[in-house]
Design a protein around this motif. Structure first.
Motif, mmCIF file in Angstrom:
data_model
loop_
_atom_site.group_PDB
_atom_site.id
_atom_site.type_symbol
_atom_site.label_atom_id
_atom_site.label_comp_id
_atom_site.label_asym_id
_atom_site.label_seq_id
_atom_site.Cartn_x
_atom_site.Cartn_y
_atom_site.Cartn_z
ATOM 1 N N ILE A 10 0.887 -1.407 -0.334
ATOM 2 C CA ILE A 10 0.203 0.077 0.317
ATOM 3 C C ILE A 10 0.675 0.815 0.466
ATOM 4 C CG2 ILE A 10 -2.241 1.173 0.997
ATOM 5 C CD1 ILE A 10 -2.656 -1.741 2.248
ATOM 6 N N VAL A 11 0.715 1.608 -1.171
ATOM 7 C CA VAL A 11 1.828 3.041 -0.970
ATOM 8 C C VAL A 11 1.058 4.351 -0.868
ATOM 9 C CG1 VAL A 11 3.470 4.062 -2.599
ATOM 10 C CG2 VAL A 11 3.502 2.023 -2.893
ATOM 11 N N LEU A 12 1.231 5.203 -0.047
ATOM 12 C CA LEU A 12 0.530 6.747 0.202
ATOM 13 C C LEU A 12 1.691 7.282 -0.366
ATOM 14 C CD1 LEU A 12 -0.014 5.995 4.352
ATOM 15 C CD2 LEU A 12 -1.062 5.457 1.985
ATOM 16 N N ILE A 13 0.972 8.167 -1.592
ATOM 17 C CA ILE A 13 1.965 9.434 -2.219
ATOM 18 C C ILE A 13 1.076 10.336 -1.525
ATOM 19 C CG2 ILE A 13 2.335 8.209 -4.137
ATOM 20 C CD1 ILE A 13 0.470 9.767 -5.277
ATOM 21 N N GLY A 14 1.170 12.051 -1.936
ATOM 22 C CA GLY A 14 0.848 13.145 -2.112
ATOM 23 C C GLY A 14 1.885 14.077 -0.848
ATOM 24 N N LEU A 15 1.161 15.607 -0.933
ATOM 25 C CA LEU A 15 2.485 16.157 -0.008
ATOM 26 C C LEU A 15 3.082 16.752 1.329
ATOM 27 C CD1 LEU A 15 0.515 19.497 -1.720
ATOM 28 C CD2 LEU A 15 2.867 18.882 -2.329
ATOM 29 N N MET A 16 2.773 16.796 0.867
ATOM 30 C CA MET A 16 4.026 16.859 2.768
ATOM 31 C C MET A 16 2.884 17.872 3.251
ATOM 32 S SD MET A 16 7.223 19.938 1.797
ATOM 33 C CE MET A 16 6.308 19.605 0.519
ATOM 34 N N GLY A 17 2.473 16.582 4.913
ATOM 35 C CA GLY A 17 1.213 18.021 5.332
ATOM 36 C C GLY A 17 0.131 16.427 5.071
ATOM 37 N N ALA A 18 0.049 15.909 3.912
ATOM 38 C CA ALA A 18 -1.117 15.097 4.172
ATOM 39 C C ALA A 18 -1.636 13.903 4.673
ATOM 40 C CB ALA A 18 -0.906 14.794 1.970
ATOM 41 N N GLY A 19 -0.684 13.579 5.270
ATOM 42 C CA GLY A 19 -0.383 12.800 6.556
ATOM 43 C C GLY A 19 -0.232 11.521 6.178
ATOM 44 N N LEU A 113 -3.166 21.619 5.065
ATOM 45 C CA LEU A 113 -1.157 21.026 4.835
ATOM 46 C C LEU A 113 -0.841 22.106 5.714
ATOM 47 C CD1 LEU A 113 -1.214 20.508 1.051
ATOM 48 C CD2 LEU A 113 -1.758 18.510 2.560
ATOM 49 N N ALA A 114 -0.560 22.480 5.765
ATOM 50 C CA ALA A 114 0.179 24.235 6.432
ATOM 51 C C ALA A 114 -0.122 23.556 7.714
ATOM 52 C CB ALA A 114 -0.204 25.264 5.925
ATOM 53 N N ALA A 115 -1.169 23.467 8.117
ATOM 54 C CA ALA A 115 -1.534 24.134 9.992
ATOM 55 C C ALA A 115 -0.702 22.348 10.413
ATOM 56 C CB ALA A 115 -2.849 24.039 10.051
ATOM 57 N N ARG A 116 -0.273 21.143 9.503
ATOM 58 C CA ARG A 116 -0.307 19.848 9.918
ATOM 59 C C ARG A 116 1.623 19.820 9.606
ATOM 60 N NH1 ARG A 116 -3.696 16.281 5.916
ATOM 61 N NH2 ARG A 116 -5.652 16.386 7.111
ATOM 62 N N ILE A 117 2.000 21.414 9.648
ATOM 63 C CA ILE A 117 3.882 21.146 9.114
ATOM 64 C C ILE A 117 3.845 22.547 10.061
ATOM 65 C CG2 ILE A 117 5.605 20.954 7.714
ATOM 66 C CD1 ILE A 117 3.764 20.770 5.195
ATOM 67 N N PRO A 118 4.118 21.730 11.463
ATOM 68 C CA PRO A 118 4.431 22.481 12.585
ATOM 69 C C PRO A 118 5.701 23.719 12.242
ATOM 70 C CG PRO A 118 5.005 20.992 13.650
ATOM 71 C CD PRO A 118 4.478 20.713 12.173
ATOM 72 N N ASP A 119 6.916 23.044 10.986
ATOM 73 C CA ASP A 119 8.344 23.512 12.018
ATOM 74 C C ASP A 119 8.633 23.112 10.064
ATOM 75 O OD1 ASP A 119 10.255 24.389 11.547
ATOM 76 O OD2 ASP A 119 11.579 22.890 12.678
ATOM 77 N N LEU A 126 9.784 24.230 1.196
ATOM 78 C CA LEU A 126 9.048 24.934 1.652
ATOM 79 C C LEU A 126 9.561 26.147 3.068
ATOM 80 C CD1 LEU A 126 6.301 23.001 3.392
ATOM 81 C CD2 LEU A 126 5.882 24.472 1.228
ATOM 82 N N SER A 127 10.828 26.400 2.889
ATOM 83 C CA SER A 127 11.496 26.515 3.725
ATOM 84 C C SER A 127 11.852 28.025 3.234
ATOM 85 C CB SER A 127 12.840 26.499 4.584
ATOM 86 O OG SER A 127 13.027 25.559 3.488
ATOM 87 N N ASP A 128 12.132 27.904 2.237
ATOM 88 C CA ASP A 128 12.667 29.186 1.169
ATOM 89 C C ASP A 128 11.286 30.122 0.625
ATOM 90 O OD1 ASP A 128 15.149 29.176 2.063
ATOM 91 O OD2 ASP A 128 15.695 28.060 0.344
ATOM 92 N N ALA A 129 10.371 29.691 1.058
ATOM 93 C CA ALA A 129 9.245 29.674 0.190
ATOM 94 C C ALA A 129 8.860 30.547 0.429
ATOM 95 C CB ALA A 129 8.431 28.911 -0.810
ATOM 96 N N GLY A 130 8.934 31.242 2.176
ATOM 97 C CA GLY A 130 8.032 32.175 2.509
ATOM 98 C C GLY A 130 6.497 31.527 2.667
#
Ligand code: S3P
Length: 187
Positions: A10-19, A113-119, A126-130
């Motif tokens: 079972i392969v889970l894909i998706g953006l950072m913060g998708a869980g 997604l953003a709320a699930r990425i505290p840091d 993402l870190s340079d993207a504002g």
């Protein structure tokens, strides 16, 4: 997991913060399968964090390490896999993952997604993207076609708990021929 005929991965894909990692661990626990996250494989191979790899060697070097990790994890069946958000932008990685697994996309709206990425400093893309939510919205748009080409099915995780998302993934998995072993389907 049945040792005689393990199901496909079972392969889970998706953006950072998708869980992917949180939900992947839950599903693995429920099925009694091993859970493997390609980001963790890369970090453990390199003895460095992903942020350090990006800073010291650059993204291309990271992507090469990620492809090597994908090749290795896709060689075995009967696992739950989470792959880094950019992994399926590479067709070779998708081919490897499909050879032993079925891919499902975990999606959510950018603010979720953003709320699930505290840091965000742990995620170099993402870190340079504002503004994290705006950066995720751009990435979601840019990657939409690649994600939907790679995965046959998408699950919206917005406003759902990890347990509810795991339930949705397992419901999908039951309908995929050979994805779950006989024991797992009956469990
Ligand atoms: C990336 C996602 C990250 C990690 C790296 C690049 C991306 O993984 O592989 O920072 O390009 O989307 P997660 O999706 O597990 O956070």
């Amino acid at each position: 997991m049945s040792l005689l005929s393990p199901g496909r991965n079972i392969v889970l894909i998706g953006l950072m913060g998708a869980g992917k990692t949180t939900v992947g661990r839950l599903i693995a626990q429920r099925l009694g399968r091993p859970f493997v996250d390609t980001d963790e494989v890369v970090e453990s191979d390199a003895h460095r964090s992903i942020a350090e790899i990006f800073a010291q060697d650059g993204e291309r070097a990271f992507r090469r390490m990620e492809s090597a990790a994908v090749r290795r994890v896709a060689a075995l069946r009967g696992q739950v896999l989470a792959v880094g958000g950019g992994a399926v932008l590479d067709h070779g990685n998708v081919t490897q993952l499909r050879s032993t697994g079925d891919l499902v996309l975990l999606d959510a709206d950018p603010s979720t997604l953003a709320a699930r990425i505290p840091d965000a400093s742990t995620r170099p893309v993402l870190s340079d993207a504002g503004d994290t939510s705006a950066a995720l919205a751009r990435l979601r748009e840019a990657r939409a076609a690649a994600y939907s080409d790679a995965a046959g099915h998408a699950i919206d995780t917005t406003d759902r708990t990890p347990e509810q998302i795991a339930d949705a993934v397992l419901e999908w998995a039951r309908g995929q021929h050979g994805l779950l072993s006989r024991d797992e389907v009956d469990a």
